[in-house]
Design a protein around this motif. Structure first.
Motif, PDB file in Angstrom:
ATOM      1  N   PRO A 232     -38.270 109.687 -13.122  1.00  0.00           N
ATOM      2  CA  PRO A 232     -37.176 110.586 -12.731  1.00  0.00           C
ATOM      3  C   PRO A 232     -36.905 111.667 -13.762  1.00  0.00           C
ATOM      4  O   PRO A 232     -37.121 111.477 -14.961  1.00  0.00           O
ATOM      5  CB  PRO A 232     -35.973 109.637 -12.609  1.00  0.00           C
ATOM      6  N   ALA A 233     -36.426 112.801 -13.285  1.00  0.00           N
ATOM      7  CA  ALA A 233     -35.965 113.890 -14.149  1.00  0.00           C
ATOM      8  C   ALA A 233     -34.584 114.303 -13.660  1.00  0.00           C
ATOM      9  O   ALA A 233     -34.385 114.523 -12.463  1.00  0.00           O
ATOM     10  CB  ALA A 233     -36.921 115.073 -14.102  1.00  0.00           C
ATOM     11  N   VAL A 234     -33.629 114.412 -14.555  1.00  0.00           N
ATOM     12  CA  VAL A 234     -32.256 114.742 -14.182  1.00  0.00           C
ATOM     13  C   VAL A 234     -32.141 116.248 -13.923  1.00  0.00           C
ATOM     14  O   VAL A 234     -32.413 117.064 -14.804  1.00  0.00           O
ATOM     15  CB  VAL A 234     -31.265 114.318 -15.280  1.00  0.00           C
ATOM     16  N   LEU A 235     -31.741 116.599 -12.695  1.00  0.00           N
ATOM     17  CA  LEU A 235     -31.511 118.006 -12.372  1.00  0.00           C
ATOM     18  C   LEU A 235     -30.151 118.460 -12.876  1.00  0.00           C
ATOM     19  O   LEU A 235     -29.995 119.572 -13.366  1.00  0.00           O
ATOM     20  CB  LEU A 235     -31.607 118.234 -10.862  1.00  0.00           C
ATOM     21  N   THR A 236     -29.150 117.599 -12.723  1.00  0.00           N
ATOM     22  CA  THR A 236     -27.820 117.910 -13.228  1.00  0.00           C
ATOM     23  C   THR A 236     -27.002 116.636 -13.336  1.00  0.00           C
ATOM     24  O   THR A 236     -27.230 115.672 -12.597  1.00  0.00           O
ATOM     25  CB  THR A 236     -27.086 118.929 -12.322  1.00  0.00           C
ATOM     26  N   GLY A 237     -26.092 116.638 -14.279  1.00  0.00           N
ATOM     27  CA  GLY A 237     -25.123 115.566 -14.392  1.00  0.00           C
ATOM     28  C   GLY A 237     -23.795 116.015 -13.801  1.00  0.00           C
ATOM     29  O   GLY A 237     -23.736 116.929 -12.989  1.00  0.00           O
ATOM     30  N   MET A 238     -22.700 115.370 -14.191  1.00  0.00           N
ATOM     31  CA  MET A 238     -21.345 115.720 -13.744  1.00  0.00           C
ATOM     32  C   MET A 238     -21.182 115.627 -12.233  1.00  0.00           C
ATOM     33  O   MET A 238     -20.338 116.301 -11.642  1.00  0.00           O
ATOM     34  CB  MET A 238     -20.950 117.127 -14.216  1.00  0.00           C
ATOM     35  N   VAL A 239     -22.001 114.807 -11.551  1.00  0.00           N
ATOM     36  CA  VAL A 239     -21.980 114.749 -10.090  1.00  0.00           C
ATOM     37  C   VAL A 239     -20.850 113.836  -9.613  1.00  0.00           C
ATOM     38  O   VAL A 239     -20.816 112.652  -9.929  1.00  0.00           O
ATOM     39  CB  VAL A 239     -23.324 114.256  -9.538  1.00  0.00           C
ATOM     40  N   ALA A 240     -19.927 114.419  -8.846  1.00  0.00           N
ATOM     41  CA  ALA A 240     -18.814 113.663  -8.272  1.00  0.00           C
ATOM     42  C   ALA A 240     -19.006 113.405  -6.785  1.00  0.00           C
ATOM     43  O   ALA A 240     -18.362 112.519  -6.219  1.00  0.00           O
ATOM     44  CB  ALA A 240     -17.505 114.400  -8.505  1.00  0.00           C
ATOM     45  N   GLY A 241     -19.878 114.167  -6.130  1.00  0.00           N
ATOM     46  CA  GLY A 241     -20.114 113.972  -4.704  1.00  0.00           C
ATOM     47  C   GLY A 241     -21.312 114.770  -4.231  1.00  0.00           C
ATOM     48  O   GLY A 241     -21.685 115.779  -4.844  1.00  0.00           O
TER      49      GLY A 241
END
Length: 283
Positions: A232-241
């Motif tokens: 896996p590669a993280v596209l973005t964090g801070m995901v709430a929904g």
């Protein structure tokens, strides 16, 4: 006479009294408090605006990446999982045409064999080059419809429209095993698949979730085993929904993918971005 002059000089050099110093401190405090009251709201507004802009940029970058790759998805290979929070599809990089035996080509050109299983065939015209070049390990897919036997996800388990490349020399492609049989393309077209892409969104309270992209050169169907999806590669964090939805376009042979992504800083600002991508699904 001298003593009186010295006494007046000493009184002229005296500093502030304690009362005067206290008055200055109080006045300075009042002025500072009033100034802070006027400055705090604009500064806080600027900080909040910057936070929203940063989150919007992060969400936009992630959704743009997803949209770009979704347009390269093999027709009828897009699947939604985990309550429409995961997208999976087979990624293509190019396409070309094969030679049909019905056209009675010259002996120097090999048609794609749908009967005898000859593993080699020739491409019509020049072979793709650069990033689109066909390489060993790629998959040749013909007329994918998503239903057996023309379901590329069933590679090695009954699909007769997909085979894997063993080698390529010029315009001649050699397959590891020719699995092509009944499924053919009226336009003698094929697409080149590199592997499986899976976008997994895992939202959490206060923006503690992530949006990750998995990729593997294998053909994988479903998300029951994350280890099989690749690294896996993280596209973005801070995901709430997040929410993804793919709606067929009646009479147009395509679909409309809607992707909504909400980012949030811990206990603070949030930003929600929605992007729609029209997908074509020709056979």
């Amino acid at each position: 006479m001298r003593q009186r002059h010295s006494h007046r000089h000493a009184r002229g050099q005296a500093g502030f009294t304690l009362v005067e110093a206290i008055i200055v401190i109080v006045v300075t405090g009042i002025v500072a408090a009033m100034t802070a009251a006027f400055i705090r709201l604009p500064v806080q507004g600027y900080i909040d605006t910057e936070a929203r802009a940063d989150m919007a940029d992060a969400a936009d970058l992630a959704l743009r990446r997803m949209s770009r790759e979704l347009r390269l998805a093999l027709p009828f290979s897009i699947g939604l999982y985990n309550g429409n929070q995961t997208i999976q599809f087979l990624l293509t990089k190019t396409g070309a045409r094969y030679i049909d035996a019905a056209f009675q080509p010259p002996a120097t050109l090999l048609p794609l064999d749908f009967v005898g299983g000859n593993p080699s065939f020739d491409i019509v015209g020049a072979a793709p080059t650069g990033r689109q070049a066909i390489v060993p390990g790629d998959y040749i897919v013909i007329a994918n419809s998503g239903t057996p036997p023309a379901n590329a996800y069933a590679f090695g388990a009954g699909a007769d429209n997909i085979s894997r490349v063993a080698a390529i020399n010029g315009t001649r492609v050699t397959l590891q095993q020719n699995l092509f049989a009944s499924t053919q393309s009226p336009q003698q077209m094929f697409q080149v698949v590199t592997g499986t892409v899976t976008y997994v969104c895992t939202p959490a309270a206060n923006g503690g979730g992530t949006l990750q992209r998995y990729y593997t050169t294998n053909i994988v169907s479903g998300v029951g085993n994350l280890a099989a999806l690749g690294t896996p590669a993280v596209l973005t964090g801070m995901v709430a929904g997040c929410a993804f939805n793919n709606v067929p376009l009646a009479g147009r042979g395509g679909a409309l993918m809607t992707m909504a992504l909400t980012l949030q800083r811990a206990g603070g600002e949030s930003a929600r971005l929605v992007r729609q991508t029209q997908l074509d699904n020709p056979i």
